[in-house]
Enzyme design. Sequence first.
Site, PDB file in Angstrom:
ATOM      1  CD  GLN A   1      -3.373  -4.585   6.333  1.00  0.00           C
ATOM      2  OE1 GLN A   1      -3.378  -3.560   5.668  1.00  0.00           O
ATOM      3  NE2 GLN A   1      -3.840  -5.732   5.871  1.00  0.00           N
TER       4      GLN A   1
ATOM      5  CG  ASP B   1     -10.363  -0.494   4.663  1.00  0.00           C
ATOM      6  OD1 ASP B   1     -10.160  -0.554   3.423  1.00  0.00           O
ATOM      7  OD2 ASP B   1      -9.642  -1.075   5.503  1.00  0.00           O
TER       8      ASP B   1
ATOM      9  CE  LYS C   1      -3.980  -2.234   2.084  1.00  0.00           C
ATOM     10  NZ  LYS C   1      -4.584  -2.747   3.317  1.00  0.00           N
TER      11      LYS C   1
END
Length: 283
Positions: free
Chosen positions: A98, A121, A54
């Site tokens: 994460q 997200d 990422k």
Amino acid sequence: LDGIGPVILSGVELAGRIRSRLASEIASTGGRPPGLAVVMVGDDPASSVYVSSKEKACARIGMAGSVLRLRGDSTQEEALAAVRALNEDPAVDGILCQLPLPAHISPSAVSSAIDPSKDVDGLHPENVGRLWRGEEGLFPCTPLGIMALLGEYRIGIEGVRVVVIGRSDIVGKPIAAMMLHANATVTLAHSHTRELQNLCREADVLVAAVGRPGMITREFLKQGSVVIDVGISRTSDGLRGDVDFGSASHVCSAVTPVPGGVGPLTIALLLSNTVKAWRKHLA
Ligand code: NAD
């Protein structure tokens, strides 16, 4: 159909195009670049790989990527405090945590602590509600990638029968909501579903998000159906999807490969969500 085979729905090129569109928008806007902050608790090796990919993806398009690494024995309160500090940081447009988190930290407590305007997200309750209500918001990246891929290949969803296997908050539930808003008739199947094969054989579009390599064989598929393989499992033969490609390709009309299907789009849509948040923060 033998010898011809299904259309391979590649995510690689579309992901590349999305990234270059974002890179030129960032370059032409100038000023403060979009900022994405990833919070990682502990040092799970698979997570470390995802997090550094990422970071690299951010750098390649001129985005400021940063990783906040917390020790595996950090308390939930410490994780929440880290998120709140990023909420206040004007250089940060997108925040994600994460997964998986250590067992003593609640993923839903963390996602609920993220400022909804930075929730790239799409897991904050406000964004989940906006998705189901059909309102503007930030939504999960993998389902956004799937919708982009279907659009790219002009696969119409209106009125078709979609079966989604898997009901996670990050894939199964949000793709069901997006398909519903695209006027599909959606069934969500999961580990308690009875007669899964028969159910799947009614699907014009089957989305498999389970994590059981090779589970979907031709017996699950309607002739001519479109198969979206979200599953990623590490096996001794490398990365494998939920779909038994060899078997499925005798029956389906189109299928996403693993790797190179849905996977590359997930990161591209994460970057896209961050740019979307950045535009709003700049406005
Ligand atoms: P998860 O791992 O949280 O849950 C799995 C889901 O599968 C559950 O809802 C469960 O009910 C269902 N399930 C399990 N066994 C089943 C069975 N025998 N029959 C029917 N349903 C069953 O789900 P997730 O986080 O959405 O991940 C699913 C898979 O997708 C994993 O392989 C993951 O690595 C992969 N994934 C890929 C991407 C990507 O970018 N391509 C993104 C996220 C997840």
